[in-house]
Design an enzyme around this catalytic site. Structure first.
Site, short mmCIF file in Angstrom:
data_model
loop_
_atom_site.label_atom_id
_atom_site.label_comp_id
_atom_site.label_asym_id
_atom_site.label_seq_id
_atom_site.Cartn_x
_atom_site.Cartn_y
_atom_site.Cartn_z
N GLU A 106 65.07 80.86 16.44
CA GLU A 106 65.21 81.60 16.95
C GLU A 106 65.69 80.79 18.29
O GLU A 106 66.31 79.03 18.15
CB GLU A 106 63.71 81.34 17.75
CG GLU A 106 62.54 82.11 17.60
CD GLU A 106 61.56 82.43 17.48
OE1 GLU A 106 60.93 81.21 19.02
OE2 GLU A 106 60.33 82.61 17.07
N LYS A 131 66.74 78.12 20.91
CA LYS A 131 65.79 76.80 21.41
C LYS A 131 66.33 76.49 23.61
O LYS A 131 67.21 76.03 23.94
CB LYS A 131 65.53 75.65 21.60
CG LYS A 131 64.43 74.05 22.10
CD LYS A 131 64.46 73.44 21.04
CE LYS A 131 64.08 72.25 21.41
NZ LYS A 131 63.54 71.58 23.15
N ASP A 147 66.59 75.95 27.08
CA ASP A 147 66.56 74.88 28.35
C ASP A 147 65.80 75.14 29.50
O ASP A 147 66.82 75.35 30.08
CB ASP A 147 67.79 74.33 28.01
CG ASP A 147 67.72 73.03 28.61
OD1 ASP A 147 66.57 72.12 28.69
OD2 ASP A 147 68.61 72.08 28.63
N TYR A 176 57.55 83.05 23.96
CA TYR A 176 57.76 83.09 21.81
C TYR A 176 56.60 82.86 21.36
O TYR A 176 56.53 82.54 20.23
CB TYR A 176 58.45 81.94 22.10
CG TYR A 176 58.76 80.76 23.03
CD1 TYR A 176 59.71 79.93 24.04
CD2 TYR A 176 57.62 79.79 22.54
CE1 TYR A 176 59.16 79.39 25.13
CE2 TYR A 176 57.74 79.01 22.84
CZ TYR A 176 58.10 78.15 24.09
OH TYR A 176 57.57 77.51 24.94
N CYS A 204 92.83 37.22 36.13
CA CYS A 204 92.34 39.15 36.33
C CYS A 204 93.41 39.45 36.58
O CYS A 204 94.11 38.80 37.63
CB CYS A 204 91.73 38.90 37.88
SG CYS A 204 91.71 39.51 39.45
N CYS A 246 94.17 38.95 41.29
CA CYS A 246 94.92 38.15 41.90
C CYS A 246 95.29 36.80 41.29
O CYS A 246 95.46 36.26 41.44
CB CYS A 246 93.81 37.42 42.93
SG CYS A 246 92.40 36.92 41.55
N CYS A 302 86.34 37.55 37.23
CA CYS A 302 87.04 37.27 38.52
C CYS A 302 86.51 36.34 38.96
O CYS A 302 85.65 36.99 40.43
CB CYS A 302 88.29 38.23 39.01
SG CYS A 302 88.75 37.27 40.36
N CYS A 361 89.25 36.93 45.34
CA CYS A 361 90.11 38.39 45.19
C CYS A 361 90.65 40.13 46.16
O CYS A 361 88.96 40.41 46.28
CB CYS A 361 89.90 38.76 43.88
SG CYS A 361 90.77 39.87 42.84
P1 AMP Z 1 60.83 69.31 22.94
O1 AMP Z 1 60.06 69.22 24.09
O2 AMP Z 1 62.46 69.79 22.76
O3 AMP Z 1 60.17 68.52 21.97
O4 AMP Z 1 60.74 70.94 22.23
C1 AMP Z 1 59.48 72.12 22.84
C2 AMP Z 1 60.08 72.44 23.85
O5 AMP Z 1 61.12 73.56 23.21
C3 AMP Z 1 58.60 73.89 24.32
O6 AMP Z 1 57.67 73.17 24.84
C4 AMP Z 1 59.56 74.50 25.08
O7 AMP Z 1 59.40 74.56 26.06
C5 AMP Z 1 60.94 74.66 24.37
N1 AMP Z 1 60.95 75.88 23.73
C6 AMP Z 1 62.24 77.08 23.69
N2 AMP Z 1 62.06 77.83 22.79
C7 AMP Z 1 61.17 77.23 22.40
C8 AMP Z 1 61.08 78.49 21.04
N3 AMP Z 1 61.55 79.47 20.75
N4 AMP Z 1 60.09 78.40 19.93
C9 AMP Z 1 59.10 76.83 20.58
N5 AMP Z 1 59.82 76.41 21.68
C10 AMP Z 1 61.02 76.81 22.67
ZN ZN Z 2 90.77 38.62 41.27
#
Ligand code: AMP
Ligand code: ZN
Length: 695
Positions: free
Chosen positions: A125, A127, A129, A232, A416, A419, A432, A437
């Site tokens: 899946e 990940k 952010d 998820y 330098c 200067c 320097c 300077c």
């Molecule tokens: P990390 O914090 O880098 O160790 O990764 C874990 C975190 O990834 C989890 O706490 C989730 O917030 C995030 N995450 C995002 N997508 C997923 C996913 N598909 N499965 C599990 N964790 C996920």
């Molecule tokens: Zn200088």
């Protein structure tokens, strides 16, 4: 020089670089990518081991990234752990770099052995952010939403999540039982851009923005952000009939109105294919309307999970793959040397312009001449550029296969470039030494007037340059002697603007000792050191008198700030003998005294302002260690507040640490705190100690 001596020199240089970069990281201005920092630490560890350095003397640093806040806190029924990661810098027992596919295969083999199976279906899946969230539903209705917090307990954000209007408040068709769903709150890029355009001060990125929004005490208006969720995982359930594979759980969640990325998952029983899928996903990454920082490879059969267990940090049912940061090749056209405010000479790479992570880059700091040599960077080389923390451009390495015959080594200057004064070396840096300077004078005045230092309203860099070039100003006190007429005579300055600058100067006179000290651009005296010195000495006179004693070799004075026994702490946190020498010798110099006297003459306050220290009993005299990025309080802000309340902030955990302020995904500092029995608190508790000050 013999092998051992050479290794010792390298070790010392590495230690200095690591300290330097860790300080930059902690101050929120990282200069090199995390991966490069890790490389420095790896090399340091390797050498330290080889040389048999005593463990107590070894640097122990691993900046983590986490957060928490002032909300109601509840314990997680199942801890919210982080995931084990495939790492490009991992090495096998013989010190060889370990390819990711070998790492994944090893992980896969261990899981199969644990389960005693030959075949094990996987699911891959994206990940996302964002920030993780735990959602508890009873009889199909959302009861509670909680952040990850420190993994053991998190903050209740039910109101905020409800207000979004995008997270399922009800699981359609579920009328009985209870379950906890884990997911990710994320801010779609288009919504983020739209929302950000309406803000006066834009948010840095969707992830931090999302974390900040969800920690708003007042949820009103959150529905306008467009923040959404991906679900998820089901952490536990009670009386709910659930499918037995991850794939089907995702579908089950989708069928009940939860948002999932079911169209984006991949199934395979081959570790190699799973990894290929992760690596190829990068091309799709830029087309998504949300940020992903990697992929997660999971065991698909949920019935096996109870037999898999977990370490204290990671569950065994999955492992994460992280995308490498965007890296572009370009040509290094030249190396320039810039002169900083305290005279430090820094090599700067002049690059053929190249587009990296969203902006065009044509210059990049090369940090120092030791690093330049370590990377063996030559003019004419093809170099790889990436951004540290996605912000500051870096030359990460040289593509040696592209090196042309004419590539030129760069010789660090002996004089330098501005200067012509002969340079001096101190540790890994080159300076320097001429305080007059021209570049230094300009940079120092720019710094003095800047926001971090005296914060002189209206006196920006362009105006400082004019004041230096046209009005002949050379030292800070002369700024305060300028008349409105002088200022008004400058380009693009009317009487009105000149009056504003004059008023800005008047106001700045009362900023207090810490800012004055920071403004002087004394080597090793940045914001933190300036505050520490001001807090201890209280007045410039006391500080100067002390510096004089120190400079004369007064043992009592030296012992006070730099105790001979390294286990003793001096009155200034983290001040080493060498640094102390440099600071107090400079403070005792006639040049610094002259500036400070000049400032007194023009009426600039040189003592601690009452507002700077307002001791809070619960914090005063206590030592804190912060770990990670805090969502509401910036790390620098948290540090400032602790210090303002009379506490100390240290970079590493020891028995003398009173509190470790930790959040989600805690790093090694938390482990250390736990093993030493140091109290661990979250941001909410910190704020409480500070007197319940709200954001
Ligand atoms: P990390 O914090 O880098 O160790 O990764 C874990 C975190 O990834 C989890 O706490 C989730 O917030 C995030 N995450 C995002 N997508 C997923 C996913 N598909 N499965 C599990 N964790 C996920
Ligand atoms: Zn200088």
């Amino acid at each position: 020089m013999g092998g051992r001596a050479r290794a010792e020199v390298e070790l010392e240089q590495l230690a200095q670089q690591i300290r330097y970069h860790e300080a930059a990281y902690r101050a929120g201005v990282p200069e090199i990518p995390d991966s490069e920092f890790d490389d420095l630490v790896d090399r340091y560890q390797e050498l330290a081991e080889q040389l048999g350095v005593d463990p107590s003397e070894r640097l122990d640093l691993q900046p983590g990234a986490e957060h928490t806040v002032g909300f109601e806190t509840v314990a997680h029924r199942v801890p919210m752990l982080s995931l084990e990661k495939l790492s490009p810098s991992r090495r096998d027992s013989s010190g060889q770099a370990m390819p990711l596919v070998d790492q994944l295969n090893a992980w896969f083999r261990r899981r199969k052995n644990e389960l005693e199976v030959d075949e094990l279906p996987l699911i891959v899946e994206p990940k996302v952010d964002g920030i993780s969230v735990s959602l508890t539903y009873a009889r199909g209705k959302l009861q509670r939403a909680v952040t990850r917090g420190d993994g053991q307990k998190g903050d209740v954000i039910t109101k905020q999540v409800r207000q979004l209007g995008t997270v399922a408040l009800e699981l359609e068709g579920v009328r009985k039982g209870e379950l906890e769903i884990r997911g990710e709150l994320y801010w779609p890029l288009s919504d983020f851009a739209r929302y950000n355009a309406t803000l006066e001060k834009p948010l840095i990125n969707p992830r931090n923005g999302c974390a900040g929004m969800m920690k708003r005490k007042d949820p009103a208006g959150l529905e306008e952000t467009g923040i959404r969720s991906f679900l998820y995982h089901v952490a536990w359930d009670d009386g709910v009939e659930l499918p037995s594979t991850q794939r089907d759980v995702l579908e089950w969640l989708a069928d009940r109105g939860g948002e999932v990325y079911s169209s984006e998952v991949f199934q395979t029983s081959s570790a190699k294919k799973a990894l290929d899928y992760c690596e190829n996903y990068q091309t799709r990454r830029s087309k998504l309307n949300y940020d992903i920082d990697g992929m997660v490879i999971k065991i698909d059969d949920l019935t096996l999970y109870p037999r898999l267990g977990a370490t204290g940090h990671h569950p065994h049912w999955g492992i994460a793959y992280k995308f490498p940061p965007e890296r572009k090749a370009t040509k290094l056209l030249d190396i320039e040397v810039s002169v900083g405010k305290s005279g430090k000479l820094t090599p700067v790479a002049i690059l053929e312009p190249v587009f990296v992570s969203g902006t065009t880059v044509s210059r990049a700091s090369l940090h120092n001449f030791v690093e330049l040599e370590r990377k063996d960077v030559r003019i004419g080389d093809t170099v790889l550029v990436e951004k540290a923390g996605e912000i500051i451009p870096q030359v990460v390495e040289v593509d040696k296969s592209q090196r042309k015959r004419g590539a030129r080594r760069f010789v660090p200057p002996h004089a330098c470039p501005t200067c012509g004064t002969e340079v001096v070396r101190e540790e890994i840096f080159v300076y320097c030494p001429n305080p007059a300077c021209p570049d230094q004078v300009r940079e120092r005045l720019r710094h003095f007037a800047s926001r971090q230092a005296m914060d002189i309203d209206g006196l920006g860099e362009v105006l400082v340059d004019q004041v230096v070039d046209k009005l002949g100003v050379r030292s800070p006190d002369e700024l305060f002697r300028l008349e409105v007429d002088d200022l008004a005579s400058l380009e693009r300055m009317g009487t009105k603007s000149a009056e504003r600058v004059k008023a800005g100067l008047e106001e700045a006179k009362g900023r207090g000792l810490a800012r004055v000290l920071n403004g002087l651009a004394i080597r090793h005296v940045g914001e933190t050191m300036a505050e520490d010195l001001a807090a201890y000495f209280k007045t410039a006179d006391a500080l100067l008198a002390f510096a004089e004693r120190y400079a004369k070799g007064d043992e009592e004075a030296i012992e006070l700030v730099a105790p001979a026994k390294s286990s003793d702490r001096g009155v200034i946190e983290g001040l080493a003998r060498k640094t102390a020498d440099s600071i107090f010798l400079e403070l005792a110099s006639p040049a610094v005294r002259k500036v400070l006297d000049g400032l007194a003459d023009v009426g600039v306050s040189r003592s601690v302002q009452a507002a700077e220290v307002r001791e809070v009993a619960a914090v005063a005299g206590k030592t804190f260690v912060l770990t990670g990025t805090l969502p509401t309080l910036k790390r620098t802000e948290a540090t400032k507040r602790i210090k303002a309340a009379g506490g100390k902030v240290s970079g590493s955990v020891s028995k003398k640490t009173d509190y470790v302020v930790a959040g989600a995904d805690p790093g090694s500092k938390l482990d250390k705190a736990q093993s030493l029995g140091v109290t661990v608190i979250d941001e909410a508790e910190l704020l409480e100690l500070l007197g319940g000050q709200a954001e």
